[in-house]
Write an enzyme that holds these catalytic residues in place. Structure first.
Site, PDB file in Angstrom:
ATOM      1  N   HIS A   1     -28.501   3.859  33.112  1.00  0.00           N
ATOM      2  CA  HIS A   1     -28.996   2.481  33.031  1.00  0.00           C
ATOM      3  C   HIS A   1     -30.271   2.427  32.190  1.00  0.00           C
ATOM      4  CE1 HIS A   1     -30.368  -1.501  34.539  1.00  0.00           C
ATOM      5  NE2 HIS A   1     -31.559  -0.911  34.514  1.00  0.00           N
ATOM      6  N   GLU A   2     -31.213   3.337  32.458  1.00  0.00           N
ATOM      7  CA  GLU A   2     -32.470   3.350  31.710  1.00  0.00           C
ATOM      8  C   GLU A   2     -32.227   3.660  30.238  1.00  0.00           C
ATOM      9  OE1 GLU A   2     -35.279   2.345  32.898  1.00  0.00           O
ATOM     10  OE2 GLU A   2     -34.434   2.084  34.905  1.00  0.00           O
TER      11      GLU A   2
ATOM     12  N   HIS B   1     -31.254   0.652  28.212  1.00  0.00           N
ATOM     13  CA  HIS B   1     -32.348  -0.160  27.670  1.00  0.00           C
ATOM     14  C   HIS B   1     -32.780   0.365  26.306  1.00  0.00           C
ATOM     15  CE1 HIS B   1     -32.928  -2.734  31.086  1.00  0.00           C
ATOM     16  NE2 HIS B   1     -33.164  -1.732  31.917  1.00  0.00           N
TER      17      HIS B   1
ATOM     18  N   GLU C   1     -31.269  -6.392  32.155  1.00  0.00           N
ATOM     19  CA  GLU C   1     -30.830  -5.562  33.277  1.00  0.00           C
ATOM     20  C   GLU C   1     -29.307  -5.601  33.424  1.00  0.00           C
ATOM     21  OE1 GLU C   1     -32.671  -3.458  35.094  1.00  0.00           O
ATOM     22  OE2 GLU C   1     -34.275  -4.017  33.703  1.00  0.00           O
TER      23      GLU C   1
ATOM     24  N   ASP D   1     -26.845  -2.363  32.957  1.00  0.00           N
ATOM     25  CA  ASP D   1     -25.830  -2.021  33.964  1.00  0.00           C
ATOM     26  C   ASP D   1     -24.455  -1.906  33.321  1.00  0.00           C
ATOM     27  OD1 ASP D   1     -27.682  -1.964  36.003  1.00  0.00           O
ATOM     28  OD2 ASP D   1     -27.157  -3.925  36.834  1.00  0.00           O
TER      29      ASP D   1
END
EC number: 3.4.24.84
Length: 424
Positions: free
Chosen positions: A284-285, A288, A362, A366
């Protein structure tokens, strides 16, 4: 007749407080609901829900008191002319100390020292209560009173070391900036932010936490393989001893260009059931980074900073602005403080917009992790972290839309599940 800047600012501060208190009351009502949201029934245990509910309500009660005290103090400071009084007293202190009160840099530093002292004193009771009563009551606080004050003292020392050169430079730039003042200020703050982003994880963060390389093993291998598959230039992988202060968990990335690092809180590793859930959080990070969210946020902040400095240059010589707040001189720092107060309405609108963008990011991160095949462990990891951190299960839609930079768990799980439903 001069425009009543001070009265307008105080009035808007009160309006914002009333509006946000209304949202807080809506959220408090949602927190009091005795049952889980329908999508979380059978997903979150009743025991964890009750603990989360109690923790959230405790924080909510504390928040009401803290916000009331804060708005009363802030309005009183502006309305009763505490700022100009304190500015004069700081000048008198310099004379008493045998220093030149006409030197604006020295005068400003003396003023800021007093403000910092006042802020520490007034905020200390709330920090102590939050840490050693609320957080301790619900099993999160792990730090001793000695560690608490040691961290506070370290923070003060860092402010004393880092702050004066930056303040002095800003004053000199404003005094000599001329027609390109806004650009010079923005360029200087850009350099400062880049330098701080570079030295903070290397020199400052280790003063508060211990960073150790993630041991060799399956977890490290899986993260390195994932980073390599995305061409993420991972150079170092650390574990931070967050458990020495709190049971809350986190993970983050930092670094420039081809020198990236990932930091995992030891609590994150402890709370996730298996390595796959930890790797899903990292996926997930990394989403970004891959989707350029970090770059967008950085550019957005720089644009807003430049616009703010541009606005400041338009009003910095306004005698009416300074006189409205009780100042008979026009110090650089005071001008910046007063300008920040006058643009509070715009700041709230910008903050709301940035929260909207952040929540969209976000969802995208995801979806990115799910596309990599981490949908199931990400879902399980989000649920586990929600449980272990006792995050609010019931949220008011107005409150979350205004305050949250991350979507509520119910919305994130629905978004993760949605593609599967479409393919069935």
């Amino acid at each position: 007749m001069a425009f009543p800047y001070m009265e307008a600012v105080v009035g808007f501060m009160i309006l914002v407080y009333l509006f946000e208190t209304y949202l807080d009351l809506r959220q408090h009502t949602a927190l009091k609901l005795p049952t889980l949201p329908r999508p979380l029934l059978g997903v979150i245990s009743q025991e964890k829900f009750e603990k989360s509910r109690a923790y959230s309500l405790d924080k909510s009660h504390f928040h009401f008191v803290h916000e009331l005290v804060t708005i009363v103090m802030d309005c009183a400071i502006l309305y009763f002319g505490v700022l100009p009084w304190f500015w004069k007293r700081s000048g008198e202190f310099l004379v008493y100390a045998g220093l030149n009160a006409e030197n604006e840099i020295l005068h400003t530093l003396a003023f800021l020292a007093g403000v910092m002292f006042w802020s520490q004193i007034t905020d200390l009771p709330f920090s102590l209560y939050s840490t050693f009563v609320i957080e301790a009551r619900h099993g999160f606080n792990k730090q001793t009173i000695w560690l608490f004050f040691r961290d506070m003292i370290k923070g003060i020392v860092l402010a004393i070391v880092i702050g004066p050169p930056i303040v002095a430079a800003i004053i000199i730039i404003v005094q000599k900036g001329g027609p390109y003042l806004a650009i010079y200020l923005w360029a200087f703050m850009l350099i400062v932010s880049l330098v701080m982003m570079t030295i903070y994880p290397v020199l400052i963060a280790p003063l508060f936490n211990k960073f150790t390389p993630l041991p060799e093993g399956d977890l490290r291998t899986k993260i390195e393989v994932l980073a390599s598959s995305l061409k993420f230039p991972l150079k170092k992988l650390f574990v931070i001893d967050g458990s020495t202060r709190s049971s809350h968990s986190n993970a983050y990335m930092y670094g420039f260009f081809n020198n990236k690092r990932i930091v995992l809180y030891d609590t994150l590793i402890q709370q996730c059931k298996n390595d796959e859930e930890v790797v899903a959080v990292i996926a997930h990070e990394l989403g970004h980074w891959k989707l350029n969210h970090t770059m967008f946020s950085f550019i957005a902040v720089q644009i807003l900073t430049l616009l703010q400095f541009g606005g400041y240059t338009l009003v910095r010589n306004s005698k009416d602005l300074f006189q409205s707040f009780g100042f008979d001189t026009q110090p650089v720092l005071i001008g910046l403080i007063l300008f920040q107060h006058t643009v509070i309405p715009l700041q709230h609108l910008v903050s709301f917009f940035l929260n909207l963008v952040s929540r969209a990011f976000e969802f995208q991160a995801d979806a990115f992790a799910k596309k990599l095949g981490y949908g199931v462990p990400l879902r399980a990891g989000l649920i586990k972290l929600q449980e272990e951190n006792l995050s609010a299960m019931n949220t008011d839609p107005w409150y979350s839309a205004y305050h949250y930079s991350h979507p509520p768990l119910v919305e994130r799980l629905a978004a993760i599940d949605e593609p599967d439903k479409k393919t069935d």
